[in-house]
Motif scaffolding. Sequence first.
Motif, PDB file in Angstrom:
ATOM      1  N   SER A   1      52.860 103.803  58.758  1.00 45.30           N
ATOM      2  CA  SER A   1      51.447 104.033  59.097  1.00 45.30           C
ATOM      3  C   SER A   1      50.924 105.267  58.372  1.00 45.30           C
ATOM      4  O   SER A   1      49.742 105.349  58.028  1.00 45.30           O
ATOM      5  CB  SER A   1      51.271 104.180  60.609  1.00 45.30           C
ATOM      6  N   THR A   2      51.815 106.232  58.112  1.00 45.73           N
ATOM      7  CA  THR A   2      51.424 107.435  57.365  1.00 45.73           C
ATOM      8  C   THR A   2      51.270 107.117  55.879  1.00 45.73           C
ATOM      9  O   THR A   2      50.300 107.522  55.233  1.00 45.73           O
ATOM     10  CB  THR A   2      52.471 108.544  57.566  1.00 45.73           C
ATOM     11  N   LEU A   3      52.222 106.367  55.334  1.00 43.17           N
ATOM     12  CA  LEU A   3      52.130 105.983  53.923  1.00 43.17           C
ATOM     13  C   LEU A   3      50.890 105.136  53.640  1.00 43.17           C
ATOM     14  O   LEU A   3      50.284 105.241  52.569  1.00 43.17           O
ATOM     15  CB  LEU A   3      53.381 105.195  53.523  1.00 43.17           C
ATOM     16  N   ALA A   4      50.511 104.297  54.600  1.00 38.51           N
ATOM     17  CA  ALA A   4      49.364 103.403  54.413  1.00 38.51           C
ATOM     18  C   ALA A   4      48.090 104.182  54.104  1.00 38.51           C
ATOM     19  O   ALA A   4      47.188 103.682  53.422  1.00 38.51           O
ATOM     20  CB  ALA A   4      49.163 102.546  55.656  1.00 38.51           C
ATOM     21  N   MET A   5      48.026 105.415  54.595  1.00 35.57           N
ATOM     22  CA  MET A   5      46.869 106.269  54.356  1.00 35.57           C
ATOM     23  C   MET A   5      46.705 106.565  52.849  1.00 35.57           C
ATOM     24  O   MET A   5      45.592 106.777  52.368  1.00 35.57           O
ATOM     25  CB  MET A   5      47.062 107.558  55.164  1.00 35.57           C
ATOM     26  N   PHE A   6      47.817 106.580  52.110  1.00 30.47           N
ATOM     27  CA  PHE A   6      47.790 106.884  50.673  1.00 30.47           C
ATOM     28  C   PHE A   6      47.733 105.618  49.809  1.00 30.47           C
ATOM     29  O   PHE A   6      47.503 105.689  48.608  1.00 30.47           O
ATOM     30  CB  PHE A   6      49.043 107.683  50.286  1.00 30.47           C
ATOM     31  N   HIS A   7      47.968 104.476  50.415  1.00 29.84           N
ATOM     32  CA  HIS A   7      48.094 103.208  49.677  1.00 29.84           C
ATOM     33  C   HIS A   7      46.723 102.636  49.313  1.00 29.84           C
ATOM     34  O   HIS A   7      45.693 103.048  49.830  1.00 29.84           O
ATOM     35  CB  HIS A   7      48.865 102.213  50.552  1.00 29.84           C
ATOM     36  N   GLU A   8      46.753 101.653  48.449  1.00 32.85           N
ATOM     37  CA  GLU A   8      45.543 100.918  48.088  1.00 32.85           C
ATOM     38  C   GLU A   8      44.995 100.188  49.305  1.00 32.85           C
ATOM     39  O   GLU A   8      45.740  99.755  50.189  1.00 32.85           O
ATOM     40  CB  GLU A   8      45.898  99.900  46.988  1.00 32.85           C
ATOM     41  N   ASP A   9      43.675 100.059  49.400  1.00 31.44           N
ATOM     42  CA  ASP A   9      43.065  99.277  50.479  1.00 31.44           C
ATOM     43  C   ASP A   9      43.450  97.803  50.317  1.00 31.44           C
ATOM     44  O   ASP A   9      43.866  97.365  49.241  1.00 31.44           O
ATOM     45  CB  ASP A   9      41.540  99.407  50.428  1.00 31.44           C
ATOM     46  N   TYR A  10      43.286  97.057  51.398  1.00 31.23           N
ATOM     47  CA  TYR A  10      43.495  95.613  51.336  1.00 31.23           C
ATOM     48  C   TYR A  10      42.215  94.980  50.794  1.00 31.23           C
ATOM     49  O   TYR A  10      41.130  95.192  51.334  1.00 31.23           O
ATOM     50  CB  TYR A  10      43.803  95.088  52.736  1.00 31.23           C
TER      51      TYR A  10
ATOM     52  N   GLY B   1      35.742  81.075  54.214  1.00 28.40           N
ATOM     53  CA  GLY B   1      37.103  81.143  53.683  1.00 28.40           C
ATOM     54  C   GLY B   1      37.396  82.513  53.118  1.00 28.40           C
ATOM     55  O   GLY B   1      36.497  83.235  52.691  1.00 28.40           O
ATOM     56  N   THR B   2      38.651  82.900  53.187  1.00 26.66           N
ATOM     57  CA  THR B   2      39.060  84.191  52.623  1.00 26.66           C
ATOM     58  C   THR B   2      40.259  83.980  51.721  1.00 26.66           C
ATOM     59  O   THR B   2      41.136  83.163  52.008  1.00 26.66           O
ATOM     60  CB  THR B   2      39.430  85.210  53.729  1.00 26.66           C
ATOM     61  N   VAL B   3      40.296  84.743  50.659  1.00 27.27           N
ATOM     62  CA  VAL B   3      41.418  84.703  49.719  1.00 27.27           C
ATOM     63  C   VAL B   3      41.856  86.143  49.456  1.00 27.27           C
ATOM     64  O   VAL B   3      41.037  86.987  49.085  1.00 27.27           O
ATOM     65  CB  VAL B   3      41.024  84.018  48.396  1.00 27.27           C
ATOM     66  N   GLU B   4      43.146  86.394  49.670  1.00 28.17           N
ATOM     67  CA  GLU B   4      43.685  87.729  49.431  1.00 28.17           C
ATOM     68  C   GLU B   4      43.713  88.017  47.939  1.00 28.17           C
ATOM     69  O   GLU B   4      44.161  87.198  47.139  1.00 28.17           O
ATOM     70  CB  GLU B   4      45.099  87.806  50.010  1.00 28.17           C
ATOM     71  N   LYS B   5      43.231  89.199  47.562  1.00 26.51           N
ATOM     72  CA  LYS B   5      43.217  89.599  46.158  1.00 26.51           C
ATOM     73  C   LYS B   5      44.254  90.698  45.886  1.00 26.51           C
ATOM     74  O   LYS B   5      45.036  90.610  44.952  1.00 26.51           O
ATOM     75  CB  LYS B   5      41.817  90.096  45.766  1.00 26.51           C
ATOM     76  N   ILE B   6      44.208  91.759  46.674  1.00 27.85           N
ATOM     77  CA  ILE B   6      45.196  92.839  46.550  1.00 27.85           C
ATOM     78  C   ILE B   6      45.741  93.113  47.947  1.00 27.85           C
ATOM     79  O   ILE B   6      44.984  93.457  48.856  1.00 27.85           O
ATOM     80  CB  ILE B   6      44.566  94.122  45.966  1.00 27.85           C
ATOM     81  N   ARG B   7      47.044  92.946  48.115  1.00 27.38           N
ATOM     82  CA  ARG B   7      47.642  93.110  49.452  1.00 27.38           C
ATOM     83  C   ARG B   7      47.587  94.557  49.919  1.00 27.38           C
ATOM     84  O   ARG B   7      47.452  94.853  51.103  1.00 27.38           O
ATOM     85  CB  ARG B   7      49.075  92.589  49.444  1.00 27.38           C
ATOM     86  N   GLY B   8      47.705  95.495  48.997  1.00 27.46           N
ATOM     87  CA  GLY B   8      47.557  96.909  49.349  1.00 27.46           C
ATOM     88  C   GLY B   8      48.497  97.367  50.450  1.00 27.46           C
ATOM     89  O   GLY B   8      49.694  97.039  50.454  1.00 27.46           O
ATOM     90  N   TRP B   9      47.948  98.143  51.395  1.00 31.68           N
ATOM     91  CA  TRP B   9      48.770  98.745  52.465  1.00 31.68           C
ATOM     92  C   TRP B   9      49.487  97.709  53.320  1.00 31.68           C
ATOM     93  O   TRP B   9      50.502  98.030  53.961  1.00 31.68           O
ATOM     94  CB  TRP B   9      47.906  99.644  53.349  1.00 31.68           C
ATOM     95  N   LYS B  10      49.009  96.476  53.339  1.00 28.55           N
ATOM     96  CA  LYS B  10      49.635  95.456  54.177  1.00 28.55           C
ATOM     97  C   LYS B  10      51.068  95.144  53.751  1.00 28.55           C
ATOM     98  O   LYS B  10      51.864  94.653  54.547  1.00 28.55           O
ATOM     99  CB  LYS B  10      48.798  94.170  54.174  1.00 28.55           C
TER     100      LYS B  10
END
Length: 704
Positions: free
Chosen positions: A404-413, A433-442
């Motif tokens: 959860s701390t690292l996610a703060m520095f990661h790319e957004d979803y 409909g939704t399509v994932e483009k960049i998974r990022g912090w997830k």
Amino acid sequence: MYTVILAEKPSQAKSYADAFSSAQKSNGYYEISDPLFPGGAAITWGFGHLVSLEEPHAYKKEWKRWRLDLLPIIPDEFKFTVPYAKRAQFNIIKGLLRKANQIIVATDSDREGENIARSIIEQANMMHKPTKRLWINSLEKDVIRRGFQELRDGEDYLPLYDEAQTRQLSDWLVGMNMSRLYTLLLQEKGIDGPFSVGRVQTPTLYMIWQRQHEIENFKPEPFFQLLADHQAKDINFQTKHKESFKTSEEAAQILQKHYIEEGKTLNGTVSKAEKKQKKMQAPSLHSLSTLQAKLNRRFKYSPSNVLKTVQDLYEKKLVSYPRTDCPFITRNEFNYLAAQVEKMKESVGASFDVKHPRPRPKYVQDQKVQEHYAIIPTRKLLTKDRLEKLKPMERNVYEEIVNSTLAMFHEDYHYEETVIEVDINGLLFTAKGTVEKIRGWKELFNETNKKDAILPNVTVGDMLPSKVNVKEDVTKPPKPYTEGQLILMMKTAGKLLEDEQDQAVLKEVEGIGTEATRASIIDTLKKQKYITITKNNVSVTDKGVTLCKVIEGTLLSSPEMTAKWEAYLKKIGRRQGNQEAFLKNIGSFIEHMMQTAPEKIGAIPKGQGGTGTKKRSSSLADCPSCKKGKMVDKGGFYGCNEYKNGCRQTLPKILLSKKLSDAQIKALCEKGQTALLKGFKSKNGKTFSARLVLKDGKIEMEFK
């Protein structure tokens, strides 16, 4: 100047001692030699609450008896005592405090820690001595030393003591009076108890029962939806009309109005085709309640086990202070976390480029951190090998905090959202409909990813072959609460908001209980056999249902009232309220309940206190004391059913961690002793065997 440092427990005192130049352990304290204390210092400790409130009979002998005519129990002045098992340590502390020129309160940095320390100091008659306050968020050596170098004025924290003690006194008043009141009134109706009633636990139980009552009384109702199947560019997809209908006739009328024949292919026209690129920031950093809820949802860990585990990690100097309700950190914490991102990634086996090297307001707000910041890793980061050696629950909790701390520095979803609207003879149907483009912090969290809902590329004006059908469905009951949801429900006084954006709408939450106590409230409900947990779902027992029915409509069933009480208690901690006014309000509440409860319960026919409620009338044996009564199950213990006539014989269900069986209790009553029993546990955790012997109504142990 001789200084005495008062810690909350031995492990905390040991962490402090390790931070000084020299620490010599003695009986119940450490003697400290360090330049910080040129006049000498000692570190001593309590065992949690060393001082507790006296029982009612310490005020008036007759208050020992459970009788309606002796209520309410409201002392003119409250008395405190030190339990016998803790007196030796208390006397050591008292002796040190007498020698002290200065006292440092170094218990946990929260309201309860303040209460623990100040109640000891007050019981020792040393409140007149000058005090300082150690206020830290980590047990790392450098943090401890810096904390002792930057001690705060102890007087500034007295309001927290007033708040915590007021909460303690009010809970005692409500518990003592309401438990006796409802137990005795229900006994008159042939319903055996005892029934534990509390200022926080009872509204919590009632909220759980409301959900269960809603589920049990739920009646499925049919409804009808209009769905349209389309084909565009070799992709089949489905849209839905926004309205639903109670009957198939209503749905048919709408189709007829728009000249649509069910099942027949018609041309639909694309009236809207929008594509938006969207992104989502990582979740906020964890407070205790969000950590408990997340780990319950993911691993089914109980809130109390999460609290115990994160407390253990804190004492191992691996994470910051756990009993926090704050999701923010300050720039200082952000800077040290930013400097060790690579080590954190290595610890949990993550690999990504830092996309947000600067503080963002969702996570970093100095002004929002008042007492403690969010739960984050300390500088003492575990290597991957050392992380693997942790117990499974410790590892999962630690990884969640680090991720959860690292996610703060990661790319957004990042994801693409497509909305298509199709007009069929003037009737609109929509699909999203939704399509994932960049998974990022997830990618940091090993959770099942939702399957993309892919819609075709269409433009406004396109003609699509469309076929409309009426689909019948039924309404579904709400789901039972999970333990993790109970934590969030208590935090929002019944407003269950799991979505982070919904939580943000509730700017000022007046919850029930505190961040540190909510898990123990759930445990109390389990212990009192009011709720059971099956596959993480919470259900109310027959005993719990009985209590909920008789408190329904009273202030005891009102989470809003309890939340208002909690809000006023927090005002006391900010010097905006006072103990006398609050306890006067609690006294008025008790008087009101004394007047209204008998009338409400009086309307219940005798023997009909609640669905499925059974009186514990089966006796185990004749009473060994009065010889007239029978020993019966009283819920938490066994007691003589002649107690109204003065017999006070009771026997425990659990003795030194060993549960006593009905057969063993029967042997004690009839033969005066048991066979040799295994499984008793001493205070230092060692197990041993003993024979129980009943002498003058009291249990003694023989080891031969």
